[in-house]
Design a protein around this motif. Sequence first.
Motif, PDB file in Angstrom:
ATOM      1  N   GLN A 124     -11.839  -2.508   4.021  1.00  0.00           N
ATOM      2  CA  GLN A 124     -10.473  -2.583   3.516  1.00  0.00           C
ATOM      3  C   GLN A 124      -9.458  -2.553   4.654  1.00  0.00           C
ATOM      4  O   GLN A 124      -9.585  -1.793   5.605  1.00  0.00           O
ATOM      5  CB  GLN A 124     -10.193  -1.419   2.569  1.00  0.00           C
ATOM      6  N   ILE A 125      -8.430  -3.364   4.512  1.00  0.00           N
ATOM      7  CA  ILE A 125      -7.329  -3.374   5.473  1.00  0.00           C
ATOM      8  C   ILE A 125      -6.426  -2.167   5.214  1.00  0.00           C
ATOM      9  O   ILE A 125      -6.099  -1.859   4.067  1.00  0.00           O
ATOM     10  CB  ILE A 125      -6.501  -4.658   5.351  1.00  0.00           C
ATOM     11  N   THR A 126      -6.023  -1.511   6.284  1.00  0.00           N
ATOM     12  CA  THR A 126      -5.024  -0.454   6.207  1.00  0.00           C
ATOM     13  C   THR A 126      -3.691  -1.047   6.637  1.00  0.00           C
ATOM     14  O   THR A 126      -3.578  -1.629   7.719  1.00  0.00           O
ATOM     15  CB  THR A 126      -5.389   0.728   7.130  1.00  0.00           C
ATOM     16  N   GLU A 127      -2.699  -0.904   5.769  1.00  0.00           N
ATOM     17  CA  GLU A 127      -1.357  -1.405   6.024  1.00  0.00           C
ATOM     18  C   GLU A 127      -0.470  -0.200   6.335  1.00  0.00           C
ATOM     19  O   GLU A 127      -0.392   0.739   5.546  1.00  0.00           O
ATOM     20  CB  GLU A 127      -0.869  -2.140   4.776  1.00  0.00           C
ATOM     21  N   SER A 128       0.176  -0.228   7.489  1.00  0.00           N
ATOM     22  CA  SER A 128       1.028   0.895   7.892  1.00  0.00           C
ATOM     23  C   SER A 128       2.202   0.353   8.700  1.00  0.00           C
ATOM     24  O   SER A 128       2.340  -0.851   8.880  1.00  0.00           O
ATOM     25  CB  SER A 128       0.217   1.886   8.740  1.00  0.00           C
TER      26      SER A 128
ATOM     27  N   TYR B 276      -1.494  -4.144  10.395  1.00  0.00           N
ATOM     28  CA  TYR B 276      -2.699  -4.346   9.591  1.00  0.00           C
ATOM     29  C   TYR B 276      -3.914  -4.143  10.472  1.00  0.00           C
ATOM     30  O   TYR B 276      -4.018  -4.743  11.546  1.00  0.00           O
ATOM     31  CB  TYR B 276      -2.700  -5.761   8.990  1.00  0.00           C
ATOM     32  N   THR B 277      -4.843  -3.293  10.009  1.00  0.00           N
ATOM     33  CA  THR B 277      -6.031  -3.033  10.804  1.00  0.00           C
ATOM     34  C   THR B 277      -7.197  -2.614   9.918  1.00  0.00           C
ATOM     35  O   THR B 277      -7.011  -2.265   8.747  1.00  0.00           O
ATOM     36  CB  THR B 277      -5.755  -1.975  11.892  1.00  0.00           C
ATOM     37  N   THR B 278      -8.375  -2.684  10.494  1.00  0.00           N
ATOM     38  CA  THR B 278      -9.610  -2.160   9.918  1.00  0.00           C
ATOM     39  C   THR B 278     -10.393  -1.566  11.078  1.00  0.00           C
ATOM     40  O   THR B 278      -9.949  -1.631  12.229  1.00  0.00           O
ATOM     41  CB  THR B 278     -10.469  -3.268   9.259  1.00  0.00           C
ATOM     42  N   ASN B 279     -11.583  -1.045  10.792  1.00  0.00           N
ATOM     43  CA  ASN B 279     -12.431  -0.529  11.879  1.00  0.00           C
ATOM     44  C   ASN B 279     -12.911  -1.643  12.798  1.00  0.00           C
ATOM     45  O   ASN B 279     -13.330  -1.380  13.920  1.00  0.00           O
ATOM     46  CB  ASN B 279     -13.637   0.217  11.304  1.00  0.00           C
TER      47      ASN B 279
ATOM     48  N   GLN C 163       0.808  -1.215   0.000  1.00  0.00           N
ATOM     49  CA  GLN C 163       0.000   0.000   0.000  1.00  0.00           C
ATOM     50  C   GLN C 163       0.843   1.267   0.000  1.00  0.00           C
ATOM     51  O   GLN C 163       0.366   2.322  -0.420  1.00  0.00           O
ATOM     52  CB  GLN C 163      -0.971   0.003   1.193  1.00  0.00           C
ATOM     53  N   THR C 164       2.081   1.165   0.484  1.00  0.00           N
ATOM     54  CA  THR C 164       2.953   2.348   0.499  1.00  0.00           C
ATOM     55  C   THR C 164       4.395   1.919   0.226  1.00  0.00           C
ATOM     56  O   THR C 164       4.775   0.784   0.499  1.00  0.00           O
ATOM     57  CB  THR C 164       2.923   3.064   1.872  1.00  0.00           C
TER      58      THR C 164
END
Length: 128
Positions: free
Chosen positions: A43-47, A55-58, A6-7
């Motif tokens: 959607q999963i947020t990758e940071s 990896y997280t979501t709401n 993702q980044t």
Amino acid sequence: MQHPFQTPAIKAAFAAFAPPHRAALLTLRDLIFDTAAPLPIGQITESLKWGQPSYTTNTATPIRLGVTKTNDIAILTHCQSTVMSDFRALAPPDMRFDGNRALHLDPTDTIPLNDITPLIRAALTYRL
């Protein structure tokens, strides 16, 4: 299936891992995305958190991937959630844990994906 990063920072973090760690952690990364796909979690947020892929979501408690001081790979969840302790109660007896925060795996062993999938699913759906 390799999922696109993702980044650039995430891509660089994986590139910085030693080859055996990188391969195992990429397998775990794919497991996270593959486990999430059929779930109603968005959607999963990758940071990066503390320099580790996260990896997280709401609906999730964050999942982090990293390398331990003893050169194991680790799947980490928030220590104040019940995800790791609940999983440990059902996990095969040979799995190694660091309290309520991490599962340790040998990067040179075959990763027991079927055994770990319930941990990933529980973390991703923790707030449902």
